[in-house]
Design a protein around this motif. Sequence first.
Motif, PDB file in Angstrom:
ATOM      1  N   PHE A  34      39.590  46.722  38.857  1.00 34.20           N
ATOM      2  CA  PHE A  34      40.429  47.278  37.794  1.00 34.20           C
ATOM      3  C   PHE A  34      41.021  46.143  36.969  1.00 34.20           C
ATOM      4  O   PHE A  34      41.056  46.203  35.753  1.00 34.20           O
ATOM      5  CB  PHE A  34      41.534  48.160  38.379  1.00 34.20           C
ATOM      6  CG  PHE A  34      42.420  48.770  37.328  1.00 34.20           C
ATOM      7  CD1 PHE A  34      41.979  49.862  36.597  1.00 34.20           C
ATOM      8  CD2 PHE A  34      43.670  48.250  37.058  1.00 34.20           C
ATOM      9  CE1 PHE A  34      42.785  50.416  35.609  1.00 34.20           C
ATOM     10  CE2 PHE A  34      44.472  48.797  36.076  1.00 34.20           C
ATOM     11  CZ  PHE A  34      44.035  49.894  35.350  1.00 34.20           C
ATOM     12  N   PHE A  35      41.449  45.090  37.662  1.00 31.69           N
ATOM     13  CA  PHE A  35      42.044  43.960  36.945  1.00 31.69           C
ATOM     14  C   PHE A  35      41.032  43.343  35.979  1.00 31.69           C
ATOM     15  O   PHE A  35      41.338  43.055  34.834  1.00 31.69           O
ATOM     16  CB  PHE A  35      42.568  42.885  37.903  1.00 31.69           C
ATOM     17  CG  PHE A  35      43.232  41.757  37.166  1.00 31.69           C
ATOM     18  CD1 PHE A  35      44.553  41.869  36.780  1.00 31.69           C
ATOM     19  CD2 PHE A  35      42.527  40.630  36.806  1.00 31.69           C
ATOM     20  CE1 PHE A  35      45.166  40.864  36.051  1.00 31.69           C
ATOM     21  CE2 PHE A  35      43.135  39.622  36.079  1.00 31.69           C
ATOM     22  CZ  PHE A  35      44.454  39.734  35.703  1.00 31.69           C
ATOM     23  N   MET A  63      43.477  41.087  41.664  1.00 26.94           N
ATOM     24  CA  MET A  63      43.708  40.016  40.695  1.00 26.94           C
ATOM     25  C   MET A  63      43.360  38.657  41.290  1.00 26.94           C
ATOM     26  O   MET A  63      42.760  37.812  40.639  1.00 26.94           O
ATOM     27  CB  MET A  63      45.177  40.075  40.253  1.00 26.94           C
ATOM     28  CG  MET A  63      45.631  38.949  39.357  1.00 26.94           C
ATOM     29  SD  MET A  63      46.565  37.789  40.368  1.00 26.94           S
ATOM     30  CE  MET A  63      46.180  36.284  39.557  1.00 26.94           C
ATOM     31  N   ILE A  64      43.711  38.456  42.566  1.00 26.30           N
ATOM     32  CA  ILE A  64      43.424  37.192  43.244  1.00 26.30           C
ATOM     33  C   ILE A  64      41.920  36.990  43.389  1.00 26.30           C
ATOM     34  O   ILE A  64      41.409  35.879  43.197  1.00 26.30           O
ATOM     35  CB  ILE A  64      44.143  37.145  44.613  1.00 26.30           C
ATOM     36  CG1 ILE A  64      45.659  37.067  44.389  1.00 26.30           C
ATOM     37  CG2 ILE A  64      43.646  35.985  45.466  1.00 26.30           C
ATOM     38  CD1 ILE A  64      46.494  37.411  45.605  1.00 26.30           C
ATOM     39  N   GLU A  65      41.199  38.063  43.679  1.00 26.76           N
ATOM     40  CA  GLU A  65      39.732  37.982  43.753  1.00 26.76           C
ATOM     41  C   GLU A  65      39.165  37.518  42.412  1.00 26.76           C
ATOM     42  O   GLU A  65      38.302  36.650  42.345  1.00 26.76           O
ATOM     43  CB  GLU A  65      39.153  39.346  44.130  1.00 26.76           C
ATOM     44  CG  GLU A  65      37.643  39.376  44.173  1.00 26.76           C
ATOM     45  CD  GLU A  65      37.102  40.770  44.399  1.00 26.76           C
ATOM     46  OE1 GLU A  65      36.015  41.061  43.863  1.00 26.76           O
ATOM     47  OE2 GLU A  65      37.749  41.574  45.099  1.00 26.76           O
ATOM     48  N   VAL A 101      55.992  38.158  43.261  1.00 21.74           N
ATOM     49  CA  VAL A 101      54.571  38.290  42.924  1.00 21.74           C
ATOM     50  C   VAL A 101      53.930  36.906  42.882  1.00 21.74           C
ATOM     51  O   VAL A 101      52.853  36.690  43.443  1.00 21.74           O
ATOM     52  CB  VAL A 101      54.392  39.049  41.590  1.00 21.74           C
ATOM     53  CG1 VAL A 101      52.959  38.966  41.098  1.00 21.74           C
ATOM     54  CG2 VAL A 101      54.822  40.505  41.751  1.00 21.74           C
ATOM     55  N   GLN A 102      54.597  35.953  42.242  1.00 29.29           N
ATOM     56  CA  GLN A 102      54.079  34.584  42.166  1.00 29.29           C
ATOM     57  C   GLN A 102      53.887  34.001  43.568  1.00 29.29           C
ATOM     58  O   GLN A 102      52.851  33.407  43.871  1.00 29.29           O
ATOM     59  CB  GLN A 102      55.035  33.703  41.368  1.00 29.29           C
ATOM     60  CG  GLN A 102      54.573  32.258  41.273  1.00 29.29           C
ATOM     61  CD  GLN A 102      55.630  31.347  40.662  1.00 29.29           C
ATOM     62  OE1 GLN A 102      56.827  31.524  40.899  1.00 29.29           O
ATOM     63  NE2 GLN A 102      55.188  30.392  39.868  1.00 29.29           N
ATOM     64  N   GLN A 103      54.862  34.195  44.430  1.00 28.19           N
ATOM     65  CA  GLN A 103      54.784  33.660  45.796  1.00 28.19           C
ATOM     66  C   GLN A 103      53.610  34.274  46.555  1.00 28.19           C
ATOM     67  O   GLN A 103      52.880  33.574  47.261  1.00 28.19           O
ATOM     68  CB  GLN A 103      56.095  33.908  46.531  1.00 28.19           C
ATOM     69  CG  GLN A 103      56.121  33.321  47.922  1.00 28.19           C
ATOM     70  CD  GLN A 103      57.462  33.550  48.619  1.00 28.19           C
ATOM     71  OE1 GLN A 103      58.269  34.376  48.207  1.00 28.19           O
ATOM     72  NE2 GLN A 103      57.691  32.807  49.667  1.00 28.19           N
ATOM     73  N   TYR A 104      53.401  35.571  46.412  1.00 24.71           N
ATOM     74  CA  TYR A 104      52.282  36.237  47.086  1.00 24.71           C
ATOM     75  C   TYR A 104      50.950  35.670  46.598  1.00 24.71           C
ATOM     76  O   TYR A 104      50.060  35.362  47.394  1.00 24.71           O
ATOM     77  CB  TYR A 104      52.342  37.754  46.848  1.00 24.71           C
ATOM     78  CG  TYR A 104      51.240  38.492  47.555  1.00 24.71           C
ATOM     79  CD1 TYR A 104      51.349  38.808  48.905  1.00 24.71           C
ATOM     80  CD2 TYR A 104      50.085  38.870  46.886  1.00 24.71           C
ATOM     81  CE1 TYR A 104      50.321  39.477  49.566  1.00 24.71           C
ATOM     82  CE2 TYR A 104      49.066  39.539  47.544  1.00 24.71           C
ATOM     83  CZ  TYR A 104      49.196  39.842  48.877  1.00 24.71           C
ATOM     84  OH  TYR A 104      48.172  40.505  49.529  1.00 24.71           O
ATOM     85  N   ILE A 105      50.835  35.511  45.292  1.00 25.47           N
ATOM     86  CA  ILE A 105      49.579  35.021  44.706  1.00 25.47           C
ATOM     87  C   ILE A 105      49.308  33.578  45.130  1.00 25.47           C
ATOM     88  O   ILE A 105      48.189  33.230  45.505  1.00 25.47           O
ATOM     89  CB  ILE A 105      49.617  35.155  43.167  1.00 25.47           C
ATOM     90  CG1 ILE A 105      49.649  36.641  42.765  1.00 25.47           C
ATOM     91  CG2 ILE A 105      48.420  34.454  42.523  1.00 25.47           C
ATOM     92  CD1 ILE A 105      49.952  36.879  41.294  1.00 25.47           C
ATOM     93  N   THR A 106      50.326  32.727  45.105  1.00 23.31           N
ATOM     94  CA  THR A 106      50.119  31.324  45.485  1.00 23.31           C
ATOM     95  C   THR A 106      49.842  31.191  46.982  1.00 23.31           C
ATOM     96  O   THR A 106      49.077  30.322  47.395  1.00 23.31           O
ATOM     97  CB  THR A 106      51.308  30.428  45.070  1.00 23.31           C
ATOM     98  OG1 THR A 106      52.508  30.937  45.635  1.00 23.31           O
ATOM     99  CG2 THR A 106      51.429  30.350  43.554  1.00 23.31           C
ATOM    100  N   ALA A 107      50.434  32.059  47.788  1.00 19.35           N
ATOM    101  CA  ALA A 107      50.172  32.024  49.236  1.00 19.35           C
ATOM    102  C   ALA A 107      48.710  32.354  49.528  1.00 19.35           C
ATOM    103  O   ALA A 107      48.180  31.957  50.567  1.00 19.35           O
ATOM    104  CB  ALA A 107      51.089  33.002  49.966  1.00 19.35           C
ATOM    105  N   LYS A 108      48.061  33.057  48.612  1.00 18.10           N
ATOM    106  CA  LYS A 108      46.646  33.410  48.773  1.00 18.10           C
ATOM    107  C   LYS A 108      45.718  32.365  48.153  1.00 18.10           C
ATOM    108  O   LYS A 108      44.516  32.558  48.094  1.00 18.10           O
ATOM    109  CB  LYS A 108      46.367  34.774  48.137  1.00 18.10           C
ATOM    110  CG  LYS A 108      47.087  35.925  48.793  1.00 18.10           C
ATOM    111  CD  LYS A 108      46.406  36.324  50.067  1.00 18.10           C
ATOM    112  CE  LYS A 108      47.044  37.567  50.652  1.00 18.10           C
ATOM    113  NZ  LYS A 108      46.150  38.289  51.520  1.00 18.10           N
TER     114      LYS A 108
END
Length: 142
Positions: A34-35, A63-65, A101-108
């Motif tokens: 979807f992203f 989004m991370i994918e 949200v930023q923290q979740y994305i950077t952790a991935k």
Amino acid sequence: KTKREVDSLMNVKQPAPTTPPAPKKEMEPIKKTFFETTGKAEVFFAIGSSSLSDESRKKLDDMIEYATRKPESNFLLKGYTDKTGSIAINKALSDKRAKAVQQYITAKGVSAERLKVMSIGPDQSLTEGSQSYGRRVEVILN
């Protein structure tokens, strides 16, 4: 006696039975998330909260994918709140949401340099039929 029996007595090696090669698998086309289709994800929050729900994590994982496959891409994270409460509290809350949200994305594994964080608060909060629409972070392909 059969030829095979005679050959085995004479130590003649028989060729190994051949098996047909496995059919070639066609590559499946990469499904667009979807992203990837919209260039945008919205994650929503409970009143007064900056905690990510399981549904929000799933959207962010899409989004991370995309970010993993497109390392040249950058993203804008815009934190919003509804109009309930004081402006000062809502500004701080919109910042906490965007940073969660930023923290979740950077952790991935996505570099923080690829993420720009904006805290909008209630000032530009669009209410599409409900207060809950204001309690969100937009992740936008930048």
